[in-house]
Scaffold this motif. Structure first.
Motif, PDB file in Angstrom:
ATOM      1  N   ALA A   1      45.116  32.004  38.003  1.00  0.00           N
ATOM      2  CA  ALA A   1      46.300  32.791  38.306  1.00  0.00           C
ATOM      3  C   ALA A   1      45.935  33.889  39.294  1.00  0.00           C
ATOM      4  O   ALA A   1      44.760  34.256  39.426  1.00  0.00           O
ATOM      5  CB  ALA A   1      46.886  33.396  37.037  1.00  0.00           C
ATOM      6  N   ARG A   2      46.930  34.405  39.963  1.00  0.00           N
ATOM      7  CA  ARG A   2      46.700  35.526  40.875  1.00  0.00           C
ATOM      8  C   ARG A   2      47.966  36.363  40.963  1.00  0.00           C
ATOM      9  O   ARG A   2      49.071  35.888  40.695  1.00  0.00           O
ATOM     10  CB  ARG A   2      46.297  35.048  42.257  1.00  0.00           C
ATOM     11  N   GLY A   3      47.779  37.625  41.353  1.00  0.00           N
ATOM     12  CA  GLY A   3      48.917  38.513  41.466  1.00  0.00           C
ATOM     13  C   GLY A   3      48.488  39.961  41.503  1.00  0.00           C
ATOM     14  O   GLY A   3      47.291  40.277  41.497  1.00  0.00           O
ATOM     15  N   PRO A   4      49.437  40.883  41.515  1.00  0.00           N
ATOM     16  CA  PRO A   4      49.119  42.308  41.529  1.00  0.00           C
ATOM     17  C   PRO A   4      48.518  42.748  40.203  1.00  0.00           C
ATOM     18  O   PRO A   4      48.722  42.113  39.158  1.00  0.00           O
ATOM     19  CB  PRO A   4      50.479  42.975  41.771  1.00  0.00           C
ATOM     20  N   VAL A   5      47.755  43.842  40.259  1.00  0.00           N
ATOM     21  CA  VAL A   5      47.087  44.379  39.076  1.00  0.00           C
ATOM     22  C   VAL A   5      47.609  45.783  38.800  1.00  0.00           C
ATOM     23  O   VAL A   5      47.711  46.604  39.718  1.00  0.00           O
ATOM     24  CB  VAL A   5      45.563  44.412  39.271  1.00  0.00           C
ATOM     25  N   VAL A   6      47.923  46.046  37.535  1.00  0.00           N
ATOM     26  CA  VAL A   6      48.396  47.378  37.151  1.00  0.00           C
ATOM     27  C   VAL A   6      47.443  47.960  36.120  1.00  0.00           C
ATOM     28  O   VAL A   6      46.907  47.237  35.268  1.00  0.00           O
ATOM     29  CB  VAL A   6      49.835  47.337  36.600  1.00  0.00           C
ATOM     30  N   ARG A   7      47.227  49.258  36.197  1.00  0.00           N
ATOM     31  CA  ARG A   7      46.343  49.944  35.248  1.00  0.00           C
ATOM     32  C   ARG A   7      47.164  50.547  34.118  1.00  0.00           C
ATOM     33  O   ARG A   7      48.219  51.160  34.349  1.00  0.00           O
ATOM     34  CB  ARG A   7      45.538  51.022  35.960  1.00  0.00           C
ATOM     35  N   ALA A   8      46.688  50.387  32.895  1.00  0.00           N
ATOM     36  CA  ALA A   8      47.384  50.926  31.731  1.00  0.00           C
ATOM     37  C   ALA A   8      47.226  52.437  31.664  1.00  0.00           C
ATOM     38  O   ALA A   8      46.290  53.021  32.231  1.00  0.00           O
ATOM     39  CB  ALA A   8      46.838  50.288  30.453  1.00  0.00           C
TER      40      ALA A   8
END
Length: 233
Positions: A127-134
């Protein structure tokens, strides 16, 4: 004893090339699970959950081991294996030190690709996509959910820095573990939690002697909607 002798003094065989070693290696050996792409769900997460639960039930070794690819400041890809911390319809979550190379790379380019390889079942998921930080509270809860040894290792810090004195590591780990035991609520200040929110997810089922089965889910953005298509092997 010469460099060509074995441990028992017998002469070792001539060195072989990687290509020679590769020849004849088995691929997709053993009984593999079936996969009916026509019965695949409309969205990727239910299928991931089904495959992951099956991998756990069938004793696949470390099914939570996840390859993570990021991009550095020069545009060069970087790859490592991390532990999956959670997965929901929102994406796949992993943890790291906020000062680690992958965290710094994600700060500059918040995009990533992940991959699972379950050899015993001839299956891959990528999978691939944007990354968000918690947020900090979510990261702290994840930290406290870890085993003491894992928390101590995170408290040691210095991830990916040069270790000039190997003896310093066990001393630092012992001190961190003592700190955890003295105060179980201790949280590493640099513990960070990231989630890859997929815009593309592919499921690959190997088929010995036949065409492999590939199903790809795509979404124009991380919040869907999803389209599903069967791919040529």
């Amino acid at each position: 004893m010469s460099a060509t002798d074995g441990a028992d003094g017998a002469a070792a065989g001539p060195a072989r090339s990687v290509r020679e070693l590769l020849f004849g290696l088995p691929m997709l050996a053993g009984e593999l699970p079936g996969f009916d792409p026509g019965a695949a769900p409309e969205e990727p997460f239910p299928l991931f959950l089904e495959w992951f639960a099956e991998a756990v039930a069938r004793g696949v070794r470390e099914p939570h081991a996840m390859s993570l690819a990021t991009i550095d400041a020069e545009g060069c890809p970087d790859l490592r294996v991390v532990a999956l911390r959670d997965a929901t319809a929102e994406g796949w979550t992993f943890a790291t030190d906020a000062g680690s190379p992958k965290a710094r790379q994600l700060a500059g380019q918040p995009q990533a690709a992940i991959g699972f390889h379950w050899r015993e079942q001839g299956r891959q998921i990528r999978a691939r996509g944007p990354v968000v930080r918690a947020d900090a509270a979510t990261a702290a809860a994840d930290f406290l959910d870890r085993l003491p040894g894992s928390r101590a290792a995170s408290l040691v810090g210095h991830q990916s820095e040069a270790l000039t004195d190997p003896a310093a590591l066990p001393h630092a780990f012992a001190a961190a573990l003592a700190r955890i035991e003295a105060d179980p609520t201790t949280v590493a200040p640099d513990h960070a939690l990231f989630t890859v929110r997929p815009v593309s997810v592919e499921f690959w089922q190997g088929v010995p002697g036949r065409g492999h089965i590939r199903v790809r889910y795509s979404a124009p953005r991380a919040d869907g909607p999803w389209t599903r298509e069967l791919l040529w092997p």
